[in-house]
Write an enzyme that holds these catalytic residues in place. Structure first.
Site, PDB file in Angstrom:
ATOM      1  N   ARG A 234      45.648  79.584  -7.574  1.00 36.19           N
ATOM      2  CA  ARG A 234      46.027  79.121  -6.226  1.00 36.19           C
ATOM      3  C   ARG A 234      46.409  80.290  -5.320  1.00 36.19           C
ATOM      4  O   ARG A 234      46.143  80.274  -4.121  1.00 36.19           O
ATOM      5  CB  ARG A 234      47.188  78.120  -6.320  1.00 36.19           C
TER       6      ARG A 234
ATOM      7  N   TYR B   6      47.854  59.572 -11.084  1.00 38.21           N
ATOM      8  CA  TYR B   6      49.030  59.979 -10.317  1.00 38.21           C
ATOM      9  C   TYR B   6      50.062  58.856 -10.256  1.00 38.21           C
ATOM     10  O   TYR B   6      50.705  58.669  -9.220  1.00 38.21           O
ATOM     11  CB  TYR B   6      48.608  60.405  -8.915  1.00 38.21           C
TER      12      TYR B   6
ATOM     13  N   PHE C 237      53.627  61.161   0.447  1.00 47.42           N
ATOM     14  CA  PHE C 237      52.381  61.918   0.550  1.00 47.42           C
ATOM     15  C   PHE C 237      51.229  61.276  -0.219  1.00 47.42           C
ATOM     16  O   PHE C 237      50.096  61.762  -0.159  1.00 47.42           O
ATOM     17  CB  PHE C 237      52.589  63.365   0.087  1.00 47.42           C
TER      18      PHE C 237
ATOM     19  N   LYS D 213      39.827  70.337  -8.166  1.00 43.17           N
ATOM     20  CA  LYS D 213      39.844  69.307  -7.119  1.00 43.17           C
ATOM     21  C   LYS D 213      38.665  69.460  -6.143  1.00 43.17           C
ATOM     22  O   LYS D 213      38.010  70.512  -6.104  1.00 43.17           O
ATOM     23  CB  LYS D 213      41.186  69.373  -6.378  1.00 43.17           C
TER      24      LYS D 213
ATOM     25  N   ARG E 160      49.228  76.224 -16.520  1.00 42.30           N
ATOM     26  CA  ARG E 160      50.044  76.148 -15.294  1.00 42.30           C
ATOM     27  C   ARG E 160      50.361  77.537 -14.740  1.00 42.30           C
ATOM     28  O   ARG E 160      50.430  77.747 -13.538  1.00 42.30           O
ATOM     29  CB  ARG E 160      51.308  75.327 -15.552  1.00 42.30           C
TER      30      ARG E 160
ATOM     31  N   HIS F  43      44.705  70.533 -10.393  1.00 43.73           N
ATOM     32  CA  HIS F  43      45.838  69.817 -10.983  1.00 43.73           C
ATOM     33  C   HIS F  43      45.886  70.217 -12.446  1.00 43.73           C
ATOM     34  O   HIS F  43      44.840  70.321 -13.092  1.00 43.73           O
ATOM     35  CB  HIS F  43      45.651  68.292 -10.892  1.00 43.73           C
TER      36      HIS F  43
ATOM     37  N   THR G 283      52.464  74.775  -7.320  1.00 48.81           N
ATOM     38  CA  THR G 283      51.745  73.688  -6.633  1.00 48.81           C
ATOM     39  C   THR G 283      51.447  73.986  -5.169  1.00 48.81           C
ATOM     40  O   THR G 283      50.359  73.698  -4.672  1.00 48.81           O
ATOM     41  CB  THR G 283      52.592  72.387  -6.734  1.00 48.81           C
TER      42      THR G 283
ATOM     43  N   ASN H 283      45.070  71.797  -2.967  1.00 47.09           N
ATOM     44  CA  ASN H 283      45.618  72.933  -3.711  1.00 47.09           C
ATOM     45  C   ASN H 283      44.784  73.314  -4.934  1.00 47.09           C
ATOM     46  O   ASN H 283      45.321  73.716  -5.956  1.00 47.09           O
ATOM     47  CB  ASN H 283      47.089  72.679  -4.076  1.00 47.09           C
TER      48      ASN H 283
ATOM     49  N   GLU I 156      47.341  61.810 -19.336  1.00 49.91           N
ATOM     50  CA  GLU I 156      46.362  62.082 -18.270  1.00 49.91           C
ATOM     51  C   GLU I 156      44.948  62.244 -18.849  1.00 49.91           C
ATOM     52  O   GLU I 156      43.969  61.779 -18.251  1.00 49.91           O
ATOM     53  CB  GLU I 156      46.771  63.328 -17.485  1.00 49.91           C
TER      54      GLU I 156
HETATM   55  P1  CMP Z   1      49.157  68.156  -8.239  1.00 48.20           P
HETATM   56  O1  CMP Z   1      49.571  69.243  -9.159  1.00 48.20           O
HETATM   57  O2  CMP Z   1      47.809  67.540  -8.445  1.00 48.20           O
HETATM   58  O3  CMP Z   1      50.257  66.998  -8.289  1.00 48.20           O
HETATM   59  C1  CMP Z   1      50.412  66.070  -7.233  1.00 48.20           C
HETATM   60  C2  CMP Z   1      49.669  66.484  -5.996  1.00 48.20           C
HETATM   61  O4  CMP Z   1      50.142  65.908  -4.795  1.00 48.20           O
HETATM   62  C3  CMP Z   1      49.890  67.985  -5.795  1.00 48.20           C
HETATM   63  O5  CMP Z   1      49.197  68.710  -6.749  1.00 48.20           O
HETATM   64  C4  CMP Z   1      49.423  68.132  -4.375  1.00 48.20           C
HETATM   65  O6  CMP Z   1      48.005  68.108  -4.266  1.00 48.20           O
HETATM   66  C5  CMP Z   1      49.961  66.851  -3.758  1.00 48.20           C
HETATM   67  N1  CMP Z   1      51.288  67.027  -3.151  1.00 48.20           N
HETATM   68  C6  CMP Z   1      52.453  67.288  -3.744  1.00 48.20           C
HETATM   69  N2  CMP Z   1      53.477  67.315  -2.876  1.00 48.20           N
HETATM   70  C7  CMP Z   1      52.930  67.037  -1.681  1.00 48.20           C
HETATM   71  C8  CMP Z   1      53.470  66.911  -0.372  1.00 48.20           C
HETATM   72  N3  CMP Z   1      54.776  67.075  -0.131  1.00 48.20           N
HETATM   73  N4  CMP Z   1      52.633  66.628   0.627  1.00 48.20           N
HETATM   74  C9  CMP Z   1      51.327  66.466   0.394  1.00 48.20           C
HETATM   75  N5  CMP Z   1      50.735  66.561  -0.831  1.00 48.20           N
HETATM   76  C10 CMP Z   1      51.533  66.853  -1.856  1.00 48.20           C
END
Ligand code: CMP
Length: 149
Positions: free
Chosen positions: A103, A50, A58, A10, A86, A116, A92, A113, A127
């Protein structure tokens, strides 16, 4: 089982100069990179990538973050690659991620984070289809010799 997965480095990780460190974890694990590109995502791509999150509270935050700079999309192939990538990534929510995971070592935020990665083989195919065309893939033999860092 040999399967494909998507890993996205990211914008936060790209801006922090972590591309090489993250790719080296994939290579160290013996997984094969079969396509790779650096790109800026438009809203259209984000909505597709997404799609399962578009209605979440969010989503606007996620969308503005993921379009804030270039990312690196990587198609990976290997035994159990969805699960293995993963595991390498860690959970996450970065502050909860175990040290030793990507992470856990580099992240401290839920939205920003670092990565993905697809959560299921079927989802990975979807995807990958959003970010890659057939002609982006290459074919080569990976020599899985043990090596020392
Ligand atoms: P990712 O694995 O890319 O999948 C969805 C993304 O949304 C996740 O990583 C985070 O970057 C983001 N995300 C998930 N939950 C939240 C949340 N509660 N608030 C803000 N961002 C979120």
């Amino acid at each position: 089982m040999t399967e494909k997965t998507l890993l996205v480095i990211k914008p936060d990780a790209v801006q922090r100069g972590l591309i090489g460190k993250i790719i080296s974890r994939i290579e160290r694990k013996g997984l094969k990179i079969i396509a790779l590109k650096m790109m800026m995502l438009t809203d259209d791509y984000v909505d597709k990538l997404y799609d399962i999150h578009v209605d979440k509270v969010f989503y606007p935050l996620l969308n503005s973050f993921i379009t804030s700079g270039p990312l690196v999309a990587i198609a990976i192939q290997g035994k159990n690659s969805v699960k293995v990538v993963r595991k390498l990534a860690g959970v996450t929510n970065s502050p909860e991620a175990e040290p030793g995971t990507i992470r856990g070592d580099y992240g401290n935020d839920l939205t920003k984070n670092i990565l993905h990665s697809s959560d299921k083989p079927e989802r990975a195919l979807y995807e990958l289809g959003v970010l890659f065309q057939e002609e982006d893939y290459v074919s080569y033999d990976l020599i899985n010799e043990p090596w020392i860092e």
